[in-house]
Design an enzyme around this catalytic site. Sequence first.
Site, PDB file in Angstrom:
ATOM      1  N   HIS A 144     -34.338  13.506 -24.577  1.00 35.47           N
ATOM      2  CA  HIS A 144     -32.936  13.994 -24.803  1.00 35.47           C
ATOM      3  C   HIS A 144     -32.434  14.803 -23.792  1.00 35.47           C
ATOM      4  CE1 HIS A 144     -34.178  14.332 -29.292  1.00 35.47           C
ATOM      5  NE2 HIS A 144     -34.024  13.240 -28.993  1.00 35.47           N
TER       6      HIS A 144
HETATM    7  C1  LIG Z   1     -38.608   6.890 -25.891  1.00 34.67           C
HETATM    8  C2  LIG Z   1     -37.228   7.426 -26.322  1.00 34.67           C
HETATM    9  C3  LIG Z   1     -37.221   7.927 -27.755  1.00 34.67           C
HETATM   10  C4  LIG Z   1     -36.113   8.387 -28.370  1.00 34.67           C
HETATM   11  N1  LIG Z   1     -35.790   8.587 -29.688  1.00 34.67           N
HETATM   12  C5  LIG Z   1     -34.614   9.049 -29.954  1.00 34.67           C
HETATM   13  C6  LIG Z   1     -34.499   9.052 -31.615  1.00 34.67           C
HETATM   14  O1  LIG Z   1     -35.365   8.963 -32.366  1.00 34.67           O
HETATM   15  N2  LIG Z   1     -33.412   9.649 -31.903  1.00 34.67           N
HETATM   16  C7  LIG Z   1     -32.332   9.839 -31.144  1.00 34.67           C
HETATM   17  O2  LIG Z   1     -31.156  10.309 -31.614  1.00 34.67           O
HETATM   18  N3  LIG Z   1     -32.438   9.802 -29.676  1.00 34.67           N
HETATM   19  C8  LIG Z   1     -33.528   9.138 -29.167  1.00 34.67           C
HETATM   20  N4  LIG Z   1     -33.697   9.183 -27.935  1.00 34.67           N
HETATM   21  C9  LIG Z   1     -32.469   9.551 -27.063  1.00 34.67           C
HETATM   22  C10 LIG Z   1     -31.306   8.588 -27.115  1.00 34.67           C
HETATM   23  O3  LIG Z   1     -32.138   7.298 -26.905  1.00 34.67           O
HETATM   24  C11 LIG Z   1     -30.444   9.055 -25.855  1.00 34.67           C
HETATM   25  O4  LIG Z   1     -29.864  10.113 -26.056  1.00 34.67           O
HETATM   26  C12 LIG Z   1     -29.294   7.642 -25.845  1.00 34.67           C
HETATM   27  O5  LIG Z   1     -29.738   6.513 -25.597  1.00 34.67           O
HETATM   28  C13 LIG Z   1     -28.511   8.195 -24.517  1.00 34.67           C
HETATM   29  O6  LIG Z   1     -27.436   7.161 -24.504  1.00 34.67           O
HETATM   30  P1  LIG Z   1     -26.732   6.924 -23.069  1.00 34.67           P
HETATM   31  O7  LIG Z   1     -25.601   5.977 -23.324  1.00 34.67           O
HETATM   32  O8  LIG Z   1     -26.374   8.137 -22.513  1.00 34.67           O
HETATM   33  O9  LIG Z   1     -27.929   6.271 -22.247  1.00 34.67           O
HETATM   34  P2  LIG Z   1     -28.829   4.988 -22.367  1.00 34.67           P
HETATM   35  O10 LIG Z   1     -28.888   4.672 -23.809  1.00 34.67           O
HETATM   36  O11 LIG Z   1     -30.099   5.269 -21.595  1.00 34.67           O
HETATM   37  O12 LIG Z   1     -27.994   3.685 -21.781  1.00 34.67           O
HETATM   38  C14 LIG Z   1     -27.743   3.606 -20.455  1.00 34.67           C
HETATM   39  C15 LIG Z   1     -27.674   2.372 -20.195  1.00 34.67           C
HETATM   40  O13 LIG Z   1     -27.233   1.867 -18.736  1.00 34.67           O
HETATM   41  C16 LIG Z   1     -27.756   0.827 -18.485  1.00 34.67           C
HETATM   42  N5  LIG Z   1     -28.006   0.920 -16.751  1.00 34.67           N
HETATM   43  C17 LIG Z   1     -28.489   1.872 -16.057  1.00 34.67           C
HETATM   44  N6  LIG Z   1     -28.174   1.582 -14.837  1.00 34.67           N
HETATM   45  C18 LIG Z   1     -27.353   0.717 -14.762  1.00 34.67           C
HETATM   46  C19 LIG Z   1     -26.640   0.000 -13.564  1.00 34.67           C
HETATM   47  N7  LIG Z   1     -26.890   0.433 -12.347  1.00 34.67           N
HETATM   48  N8  LIG Z   1     -25.745  -0.946 -13.975  1.00 34.67           N
HETATM   49  C20 LIG Z   1     -25.558  -1.326 -15.271  1.00 34.67           C
HETATM   50  N9  LIG Z   1     -26.041  -0.771 -16.310  1.00 34.67           N
HETATM   51  C21 LIG Z   1     -27.047   0.160 -16.017  1.00 34.67           C
HETATM   52  C22 LIG Z   1     -29.265   0.999 -18.817  1.00 34.67           C
HETATM   53  O14 LIG Z   1     -29.910  -0.406 -18.965  1.00 34.67           O
HETATM   54  C23 LIG Z   1     -29.076   1.438 -20.444  1.00 34.67           C
HETATM   55  O15 LIG Z   1     -28.672   0.285 -21.245  1.00 34.67           O
HETATM   56  C24 LIG Z   1     -34.798   8.573 -27.399  1.00 34.67           C
HETATM   57  C25 LIG Z   1     -34.964   8.298 -26.099  1.00 34.67           C
HETATM   58  C26 LIG Z   1     -36.149   7.712 -25.596  1.00 34.67           C
HETATM   59  C27 LIG Z   1     -36.053   7.295 -24.125  1.00 34.67           C
END
Ligand SMILES: Cc1cc2nc3c(=O)[nH]c(=O)nc-3n(C[C@H](O)[C@H](O)[C@H](O)COP(=O)(O)OP(=O)(O)OC[C@H]3O[C@@H](n4cnc5c(N)ncnc54)[C@H](O)[C@@H]3O)c2cc1C
Length: 218
Positions: A144
């Site tokens: 997180h």
């Molecule tokens: C193993 C794991 C288990 C988890 N379990 C839970 C849970 O049970 N419940 C919960 O609420 N949260 C959970 N989380 C946390 C939750 O997944 C994250 O807080 C959330 O996904 C964050 O969202 P985000 O959009 O900030 O980033 P992300 O979901 O990481 O999205 C970032 C996106 O950007 C893309 N990206 C990266 N670099 C580039 C680039 N240069 N060009 C284009 N695209 C790019 C990536 O491919 C990805 O799709 C978990 C996380 C992990 C890793």
Amino acid sequence: MLFKTGPVTTTGVETCAFFDPLDFAATPTIQMFCVPTVYLDRDVMGTDPGQGVTVNSLLLRPKATGQVTLRDANANSLPRVDTQIFGHPDDLARTLAGFRFARRVIAAAPMESMVQQEIFPGADVTSDQAIADHCKRMVKTGYHPVGTCRMGHDEDPLAVLTSDLRVRGVQQLRVVDASMMPNIISGNTNAIVMAVAHRATELILNSLVAVKKDAVYE
Ligand SMILES: Cc1cc2nc3c(=O)[nH]c(=O)nc-3n(C[C@H](O)[C@H](O)[C@H](O)COP(=O)(O)OP(=O)(O)OC[C@H]3O[C@@H](n4cnc5c(N)ncnc54)[C@H](O)[C@@H]3O)c2cc1C
């Protein structure tokens, strides 16, 4: 999956508790996950997965904060990520309290009648020092991480984003992800990211409408 028995019949974390193990304050500081099977990380030796229960406690609001910094001036270099796990002594103290609370749950009825033995780290690990050593060795991330690009007031020198998610000093750029959170929340982060994305679509659509209105008036 074929016979509808065994570990895959569970959804994984079937129960979860949010609480404060030190003074049971209204604001939870620990999230305790209870999984109705024995699952262990790859670095745990001499213990096989099997029937049982796994209880994990997750520190919700660590007082130590990590850092993500640039490694060098090359845009292709991977950043330095310093998690600062247990970087503040209160974080270890609360983790120890969460560990001891998990043992109290297991030792309470009706659980105690079903549990034959503690297989990891083992019932002989009882002193604060031994439990602290165990926690330091086994601690993992809850996945997180937030706040590397946080929203904040104009006066906040570390606030990258304005309250409408715009990057200060850069035209037409918003950040819509977990990095915008000013502080870590007391729970899982995914739903908040989805809520922020929903709000961001409103902000962007409203700003487009405003631009269009201006265009009509001109
Ligand atoms: C193993 C794991 C288990 C988890 N379990 C839970 C849970 O049970 N419940 C919960 O609420 N949260 C959970 N989380 C946390 C939750 O997944 C994250 O807080 C959330 O996904 C964050 O969202 P985000 O959009 O900030 O980033 P992300 O979901 O990481 O999205 C970032 C996106 O950007 C893309 N990206 C990266 N670099 C580039 C680039 N240069 N060009 C284009 N695209 C790019 C990536 O491919 C990805 O799709 C978990 C996380 C992990 C890793």
